[in-house]
Design a protein around this motif. Sequence first.
Motif, PDB file in Angstrom:
ATOM      1  N   UNK A   1      25.490  56.609  17.303  1.00  0.00           N
ATOM      2  CA  UNK A   1      25.732  56.659  18.743  1.00  0.00           C
ATOM      3  C   UNK A   1      25.111  55.469  19.473  1.00  0.00           C
ATOM      4  N   UNK A   2      23.974  55.000  19.001  1.00  0.00           N
ATOM      5  CA  UNK A   2      23.308  53.872  19.660  1.00  0.00           C
ATOM      6  C   UNK A   2      24.176  52.616  19.666  1.00  0.00           C
ATOM      7  N   UNK A   3      25.141  52.510  18.746  1.00  0.00           N
ATOM      8  CA  UNK A   3      26.021  51.348  18.695  1.00  0.00           C
ATOM      9  C   UNK A   3      27.023  51.304  19.844  1.00  0.00           C
ATOM     10  N   UNK A   4      27.136  52.389  20.611  1.00  0.00           N
ATOM     11  CA  UNK A   4      28.054  52.401  21.749  1.00  0.00           C
ATOM     12  C   UNK A   4      27.647  51.349  22.772  1.00  0.00           C
ATOM     13  N   UNK A   5      26.358  51.127  22.936  1.00  0.00           N
ATOM     14  CA  UNK A   5      25.886  50.087  23.850  1.00  0.00           C
ATOM     15  C   UNK A   5      26.381  48.711  23.391  1.00  0.00           C
ATOM     16  N   UNK A   6      26.316  48.463  22.092  1.00  0.00           N
ATOM     17  CA  UNK A   6      26.816  47.207  21.529  1.00  0.00           C
ATOM     18  C   UNK A   6      28.308  47.074  21.798  1.00  0.00           C
ATOM     19  N   UNK A   7      29.040  48.172  21.612  1.00  0.00           N
ATOM     20  CA  UNK A   7      30.486  48.148  21.835  1.00  0.00           C
ATOM     21  C   UNK A   7      30.813  47.845  23.294  1.00  0.00           C
ATOM     22  N   UNK A   8      30.157  48.516  24.225  1.00  0.00           N
ATOM     23  CA  UNK A   8      30.420  48.283  25.646  1.00  0.00           C
ATOM     24  C   UNK A   8      30.153  46.830  26.026  1.00  0.00           C
ATOM     25  N   UNK A   9      29.060  46.287  25.524  1.00  0.00           N
ATOM     26  CA  UNK A   9      28.720  44.892  25.812  1.00  0.00           C
ATOM     27  C   UNK A   9      29.782  43.951  25.250  1.00  0.00           C
ATOM     28  N   UNK A  10      30.276  44.247  24.052  1.00  0.00           N
ATOM     29  CA  UNK A  10      31.312  43.418  23.432  1.00  0.00           C
ATOM     30  C   UNK A  10      32.616  43.480  24.224  1.00  0.00           C
ATOM     31  N   UNK A  11      33.003  44.666  24.652  1.00  0.00           N
ATOM     32  CA  UNK A  11      34.229  44.811  25.442  1.00  0.00           C
ATOM     33  C   UNK A  11      34.138  44.025  26.746  1.00  0.00           C
ATOM     34  N   UNK A  12      32.990  44.103  27.382  1.00  0.00           N
ATOM     35  CA  UNK A  12      32.788  43.399  28.646  1.00  0.00           C
ATOM     36  C   UNK A  12      32.856  41.894  28.443  1.00  0.00           C
ATOM     37  N   UNK A  13      32.222  41.398  27.399  1.00  0.00           N
ATOM     38  CA  UNK A  13      32.245  39.960  27.121  1.00  0.00           C
ATOM     39  C   UNK A  13      33.662  39.484  26.806  1.00  0.00           C
TER      40      UNK A  13
END
Length: 270
Positions: free
Chosen positions: A236-248
Amino acid sequence: MIRPLLSAVGEAELASLATERSLYAFDFDGTLAPIVTFPDQAHITVAVSRLLVSLAREAPVAVISGRRLSDLRLRLPRDLSHIVGNHGNESDAELADGGEQRRLIATWRARLETLLTGPAAHGVLIEDKGLSLSLHYRLAANRDRALDVCRHAIEALTPAPLVIGGKMVINLLPQAARTKLDALHDLAALEQARRVLFVGDDDTDEIVFERAPPDWITVRVAHWNGSRARYFLHQQANVTVLLDLLLRNLRQHASTRAAVQPPDGGASTR
């Protein structure tokens, strides 16, 4: 076969979302927020909240959860495009009050309260969400026995409910109830989105994973070989990584388009 999302192949497909009108949709519990012992304890981190708001400024963002809509609003930032509760059955766009569905849920709850008694049912929590019911058995001393008691009680309900399993929870809805997949199709049409990303973690999300169109990107939080999702995040902690990647990705695509756009916004004279 389900593949890791944070890989060369997965990240390339995520980048392709930024090139088209896309809807970014997420489950809440176990996806945006960690799983907790008591439902009232669930919350998203400040980092996730900020990233969701930033993402919503760039593209349509939806959260679709089994929770009540009123409950979700207390746990999410206001700036999101869409918040949908009760497994796709409750949103601001729904004009009907669901009176018949609410009466059926109330009848089921009263019946379950008489059936879920005795030592085996100790620790089972009946959560009434107006348009659906959830039976939580995480706190039961003997979870297998509690699950068996819950199943027998559900069999006594009339009319028979639509039963969707979960992590230490059983969800009950009317047979004609909408699903998260129905809600996603409607939101994609409303937003005129050509692509959809949906991230979830539970049996309620497998309905989407199994039936999603082939051009949707479906992601399950935590690896499970039996999942019909196309990709998985390790935790679940990887969701933050995913959101940041989508935004970038979205910002990079916007920057690239701006760089090739003629200064006056018209056609190039070259």
